[in-house]
Design a protein around this motif. Structure first.
Motif, short mmCIF file in Angstrom:
data_model
loop_
_atom_site.label_atom_id
_atom_site.label_comp_id
_atom_site.label_asym_id
_atom_site.label_seq_id
_atom_site.Cartn_x
_atom_site.Cartn_y
_atom_site.Cartn_z
N THR A 210 -1.09 9.30 40.41
CA THR A 210 -2.50 9.90 40.16
C THR A 210 -2.79 9.10 38.61
O THR A 210 -3.92 8.83 38.52
N ALA A 226 -11.25 16.36 38.84
CA ALA A 226 -10.59 16.92 40.01
C ALA A 226 -9.06 16.33 40.36
O ALA A 226 -8.22 17.39 40.71
N LEU A 227 -8.95 15.19 40.20
CA LEU A 227 -7.41 14.67 40.75
C LEU A 227 -6.53 15.36 39.48
O LEU A 227 -5.52 16.05 39.76
N GLY A 230 -5.92 19.10 40.14
CA GLY A 230 -5.03 19.32 41.31
C GLY A 230 -3.52 18.81 40.87
O GLY A 230 -2.59 19.79 41.17
N VAL A 231 -3.19 17.73 40.11
CA VAL A 231 -1.93 17.53 40.03
C VAL A 231 -1.35 18.73 38.87
O VAL A 231 -0.20 18.99 38.54
N GLY A 233 -2.17 21.58 38.70
CA GLY A 233 -1.77 22.79 39.43
C GLY A 233 -0.34 22.70 40.04
O GLY A 233 0.54 23.70 40.07
N ALA A 234 -0.20 21.39 40.55
CA ALA A 234 1.22 21.13 41.20
C ALA A 234 2.00 21.29 40.05
O ALA A 234 3.39 21.54 40.48
#
Length: 251
Positions: A210, A226-227, A230-231, A233-234
């Motif tokens: 990413t 957004a990317l 999301g990352v 969160g991971a």
């Protein structure tokens, strides 16, 4: 020589630092200037628009890293050989240090940055495999690899924001390891060993991919956010799971 007389050597090496003439230290010292040359060549070619001061900053970053890990090698590498894995990680240190050049020089060079970062990420899976295959895994090698990864993520995040104009939230992708380190200074049990988890490695690779994608020029801010979210969160799930495991083990 009998097995009994040979066995104390590895234990002694864990307790006492190596000498400068020992094979791993000598090999590291021989290879270190090669990495220095790589940084200089990349600075004068791929990142030539950054200027001489920026090239000097990249060389200084590599030199400091090589000195620090050379010192750690003498204390925490308990094998008679340096191993190909540590040579690969030293190469990765040179590639990551070269990325400091466009960052300091504020020189947009997205293609060169993406190429260098992709090569470094590709080599990240090689060093661990080599260490296991050669039977030369060590505390030093694990630390060397992890710290290079941490700096790699931080430099890429800073490049995306400072040079590429990505949203400031992207910087958070380069901070998890350092935030975890600070938390460990407050709660030392966070420094306890963790079991190897394949899912954690997958999340780390997604994080780095990413950060490389975020170097693309013209990437819409909405997509970058957004990317990143999301990352993050991971990463939060991965680090959170490890923290819970360590806390339960402490209890």
């Amino acid at each position: 020589m009998s097995a009994t007389s040979a066995s104390p050597a590895p234990l002694a090496r864990r307790i006492y630092p190596m000498r400068a003439t020992d094979a791993p230290v000598h090999r590291f010292a021989v290879l270190a200037p090669v990495g220095l040359a790589i940084v200089a060549v990349l600075g004068l070619t791929a990142f030539s628009t950054a200027g001489s001061l920026a090239v000097g900053a990249g060389i200084a970053a590599y030199t400091v890293g090589a000195i620090v890990f050379g010192a750690k090698l003498r204390r925490h590498h308990d094998h008679a050989r340096l191993g190909l894995a540590n040579a690969v990680t030293l190469l990765r240190l040179a590639l990551v240090s070269s990325l400091v050049i466009p960052l300091v020089g504020l020189a947009p060079a997205p293609i060169a940055i993406i190429v260098v970062a992709t090569i470094s990420l590709s080599l990240d899976g090689v060093d661990g495999w080599l260490a296991r295959r050669q039977g030369l895994s060590s505390r030093f090698g694990g630390s060397f690899d992890m710290e290079v990864d941490s700096v790699f993520a931080l430099v890429l995040a800073a490049l995306a924001v400072v040079v590429g104009g990505a949203p400031w939230i992207v910087l958070l992708l380069g901070l998890p390891r350092y935030l975890f380190f600070i938390a460990g200074a407050i709660w030392p049990w966070l420094y306890d060993p963790l079991p190897p988890r394949y899912s954690g490695k997958v999340v780390a690779v997604i994080q780095m991919i990413t950060l490389i994608v975020l170097q693309l020029p013209g990437l819409p801010h909405a997509l970058a956010i957004a990317l990143t979210v999301g990352v993050l969160g991971a990463l939060g799930w991965s680090f959170g799971r490890d923290i819970v495991w360590l806390w339960r083990r402490k209890a």
